[in-house]
Scaffold this motif. Structure first.
Motif, PDB file in Angstrom:
ATOM      1  N   GLY A 247       0.766  -1.201   0.101  1.00  0.00           N
ATOM      2  CA  GLY A 247       0.182  -0.203   0.051  1.00  0.00           C
ATOM      3  C   GLY A 247       0.796   1.392   0.012  1.00  0.00           C
ATOM      4  N   LEU A 248       0.405   2.523   0.611  1.00  0.00           N
ATOM      5  CA  LEU A 248       0.703   3.529   0.559  1.00  0.00           C
ATOM      6  C   LEU A 248       1.250   4.133   1.933  1.00  0.00           C
ATOM      7  CD1 LEU A 248       1.474   6.522  -0.673  1.00  0.00           C
ATOM      8  CD2 LEU A 248      -0.590   7.363  -0.356  1.00  0.00           C
ATOM      9  N   ASN A 249       2.625   4.038   2.140  1.00  0.00           N
ATOM     10  CA  ASN A 249       2.912   4.248   3.604  1.00  0.00           C
ATOM     11  C   ASN A 249       3.910   5.613   3.637  1.00  0.00           C
ATOM     12  OD1 ASN A 249       2.003   1.814   5.316  1.00  0.00           O
ATOM     13  ND2 ASN A 249       2.845   1.101   3.270  1.00  0.00           N
ATOM     14  N   THR A 250       3.832   6.729   3.832  1.00  0.00           N
ATOM     15  CA  THR A 250       4.356   7.801   3.853  1.00  0.00           C
ATOM     16  C   THR A 250       4.459   8.613   5.250  1.00  0.00           C
ATOM     17  OG1 THR A 250       2.561   9.083   3.230  1.00  0.00           O
ATOM     18  CG2 THR A 250       3.904   7.928   1.529  1.00  0.00           C
ATOM     19  N   THR A 251       5.127   9.744   5.143  1.00  0.00           N
ATOM     20  CA  THR A 251       5.214  10.842   6.064  1.00  0.00           C
ATOM     21  C   THR A 251       5.393  10.355   7.635  1.00  0.00           C
ATOM     22  OG1 THR A 251       2.888  10.940   6.237  1.00  0.00           O
ATOM     23  CG2 THR A 251       3.953  12.462   5.011  1.00  0.00           C
ATOM     24  N   PRO A 252       6.736   9.678   7.750  1.00  0.00           N
ATOM     25  CA  PRO A 252       6.967   8.886   9.287  1.00  0.00           C
ATOM     26  C   PRO A 252       7.301  10.037  10.136  1.00  0.00           C
ATOM     27  CG  PRO A 252       8.842   8.700   7.877  1.00  0.00           C
ATOM     28  CD  PRO A 252       7.668   9.225   6.856  1.00  0.00           C
ATOM     29  N   ALA A 253       7.044   9.599  11.592  1.00  0.00           N
ATOM     30  CA  ALA A 253       7.565  10.542  12.643  1.00  0.00           C
ATOM     31  C   ALA A 253       7.920  10.049  13.653  1.00  0.00           C
ATOM     32  CB  ALA A 253       6.472  11.658  12.919  1.00  0.00           C
ATOM     33  N   PRO A 297       1.794  13.209  10.412  1.00  0.00           N
ATOM     34  CA  PRO A 297       1.857  13.384  11.735  1.00  0.00           C
ATOM     35  C   PRO A 297       3.032  13.899  12.321  1.00  0.00           C
ATOM     36  CG  PRO A 297       2.200  11.257  10.991  1.00  0.00           C
ATOM     37  CD  PRO A 297       2.230  11.857   9.772  1.00  0.00           C
ATOM     38  N   GLU A 298       2.961  14.851  13.415  1.00  0.00           N
ATOM     39  CA  GLU A 298       3.893  15.328  14.109  1.00  0.00           C
ATOM     40  C   GLU A 298       3.592  15.420  15.627  1.00  0.00           C
ATOM     41  OE1 GLU A 298       6.996  16.171  13.260  1.00  0.00           O
ATOM     42  OE2 GLU A 298       6.684  16.086  11.171  1.00  0.00           O
ATOM     43  N   PHE A 299       4.618  14.801  16.448  1.00  0.00           N
ATOM     44  CA  PHE A 299       4.368  14.690  17.769  1.00  0.00           C
ATOM     45  C   PHE A 299       4.691  16.151  18.595  1.00  0.00           C
ATOM     46  CE2 PHE A 299       4.943  10.277  16.920  1.00  0.00           C
ATOM     47  CZ  PHE A 299       4.017   9.302  17.456  1.00  0.00           C
ATOM     48  N   SER A 300       3.872  16.236  19.640  1.00  0.00           N
ATOM     49  CA  SER A 300       4.136  17.460  20.461  1.00  0.00           C
ATOM     50  C   SER A 300       5.525  16.972  21.184  1.00  0.00           C
ATOM     51  CB  SER A 300       2.867  17.675  21.550  1.00  0.00           C
ATOM     52  OG  SER A 300       2.702  16.422  22.396  1.00  0.00           O
ATOM     53  N   PRO A 301       6.066  17.907  21.907  1.00  0.00           N
ATOM     54  CA  PRO A 301       7.531  17.633  22.515  1.00  0.00           C
ATOM     55  C   PRO A 301       7.019  16.623  23.539  1.00  0.00           C
ATOM     56  CG  PRO A 301       7.133  20.112  22.052  1.00  0.00           C
ATOM     57  CD  PRO A 301       5.792  19.404  21.649  1.00  0.00           C
ATOM     58  N   ASP A 302       6.078  16.665  24.483  1.00  0.00           N
ATOM     59  CA  ASP A 302       5.897  15.527  25.502  1.00  0.00           C
ATOM     60  C   ASP A 302       5.331  14.341  24.891  1.00  0.00           C
ATOM     61  OD1 ASP A 302       3.290  16.259  24.902  1.00  0.00           O
ATOM     62  OD2 ASP A 302       2.813  17.056  26.864  1.00  0.00           O
ATOM     63  N   GLY A 303       5.264  14.108  23.615  1.00  0.00           N
ATOM     64  CA  GLY A 303       4.652  12.917  23.271  1.00  0.00           C
ATOM     65  C   GLY A 303       3.154  12.571  23.493  1.00  0.00           C
TER      66      GLY A 303
END
Length: 441
Positions: A247-253, A297-303
């Protein structure tokens, strides 16, 4: 455009300005928060202290001086007097490595950085010009191979520590950036030196840094679709995440503690965000697309939270949610017109703001939204500007811009608006900024 720094033409004017600063009741004192020692520099609030980096004698001395001076200048917290490459540099260079407090004071300097090459590295002293004394001193080890990539990285660390001494804020010179050009992932130092490929030739996108500063994740096109791979930037083979082989798997964080990875997965039901533990285990779906796309996706600094792009409103907007997918809320305000395309969020390391790209007049621009009051500030206007990523100091941003006619990476000081070009070969985009790669002490 890169702002030029020049030497004061009138020494009497510089001296008068300095005296006015010293007489100001609104002066501030910088503190060395690393060692809990007040370094004693005094300068007017809202201004930049003048700093002179003296000539460095010995092997690789010219390079040490140039790197430290340039890093301090790029940090945008001090005014480097006689920056290498400016007309004043030659005049100051002829003065050599000696300290003359009256002279430096007349040139508007609040601090003087004096470095001496030693058998194992470099000895650095910072002088308080007003107090006519040394206020901080330390020895820093350097790798034995002068001019090598790791040697330069160590000198960047010296500059970051000096910036901490003078301003109370640690610099970001000892960092590296990932980006994509021509389908390959590259890594480059924060000053634009040492660009080299990380991925093999092919079609790779969306690189992300692990908190360890050595591992990257990116998506790559294979025979069965787009997969997510991880790879050490220092070498070795890429490893494919088992859950991303079809499939389509992109933009890891990466999560802030490096234990898990979020990414977008596309199938017939839309594109949704997945969360997979890197220590082993099955991925979990944390959004339900219902035919819409949820990406970046982008995590907040505290996760605890994730910012992401979603088309669930009929057009891309930035949303935030808890890391398990609950408590979803729209972050970017809705407006009618062509501005209703906002995407590619990046959470500032201070947790106070999120940068994103917004379509304005048919072109993308870099925006920042405050998480406290949801106020939005536009940071760019020249050309097309996309894909913002924060530096560890939550002040500088790297982004892709077409302002030179081709896509290049630029670094922007979000406080002053000063920008500098990082890459010079066309087609650079999708940058990611590493954490600090370690204090040199």
């Amino acid at each position: 455009m890169l702002e030029s720094r020049s030497f004061p033409r009138s020494l009497s004017f510089a001296l008068g300005a300095l005296l006015a600063v010293l007489a100001s009741p609104t002066a501030v004192r910088a503190q060395d928060t690393t060692h809990a020692v007040r370094i004693g520099l005094t300068y007017q609030a809202g201004t930049k202290p003048g700093v002179v980096v003296l000539a460095v004698t010995g092997a690789w001395g010219d390079s040490i001086q140039a790197i430290i001076a340039r890093d301090l200048d790029y940090g945008d917290r001090v005014n480097v007097i006689g920056l290498p490459g400016t007309p004043a540099a030659g005049s100051l260079q002829s003065l050599g490595p000696s300290v003359s407090y009256p002279l430096w004071k007349s040139l508007g300097a609040a601090a003087v950085v004096q470095a001496t090459v030693t058998s194992g590295g470099v000895h650095v002293a910072v002088h308080d010009v007003t107090g006519a004394k040394i206020v901080q001193v330390a020895d820093f080890p350097l790798p034995p191979t002068g001019g090598s990539a790791e040697w330069r990285l160590a000198v960047h660390g010296v500059a970051d520590e000096v910036e901490q001494w003078i301003t109370g804020t640690h610099g970001v010179a000892q960092t590296r950036l990932l980006f994509v050009r021509g389908g390959r992932v590259y890594v480059v130092d924060s000053d634009g030196w040492g660009e080299r490929p990380v991925s093999d030739a092919g079609l790779a996108l969306s690189p992300a840094w692990s908190p360890d500063g050595h591992t990257t994740a990116y998506s790559i096109l294979g025979s069965r679709g787009w997969s997510i791979v991880t790879k050490d930037v220092t070498g070795g083979a890429a490893r494919t995440l088992p859950s991303t082989t079809t499939g389509l798997n992109t933009t890891p964080a990466f999560s802030p503690n490096g234990s898990s990875l979020a990414y977008s997965h596309g199938d017939e039901a839309g594109t949704d965000l997945m969360l997979v533990p890197l220590g082993g285990g099955a991925p979990s779906r944390i959004t339900v697309g219902h035919g819409s796309d949820n990406t970046s996706p982008e995590f907040s600094p505290d996760g605890r939270r994730i910012a992401f792009t979603s088309g669930r409103a009929g057009h891309p907007e930035v949303y935030i949610m808890d890391v398990d997918g609950s408590n979803v809320e729209l972050l970017t305000p809705f407006n009618f017109g062509d501005q209703n395309y906002r995407s590619n969020p990046d959470w500032a390391p201070d947790a106070q703001r999120i940068a994103f790209q917004s379509q304005i007049g048919g072109m993308f621009q870099i925006m920042v939204i405050s998480l406290r009051d949801r106020s939005v500030k536009q940071l760019t206007s020249e050309g097309v500007n996309e894909d913002p990523a924060w530096a560890p100091d939550a002040r500088h941003l790297v982004f892709t811009s077409s302002r030179t006619g081709v896509k290049q990476l630029f670094i922007l000081d979000s406080e002053s608006g000063r920008a500098r070009q990082l890459t010079h070969a066309g087609g650079a985009r999708l940058a990611a900024w590493s954490h600090s790669l370690g204090h040199v002490r």
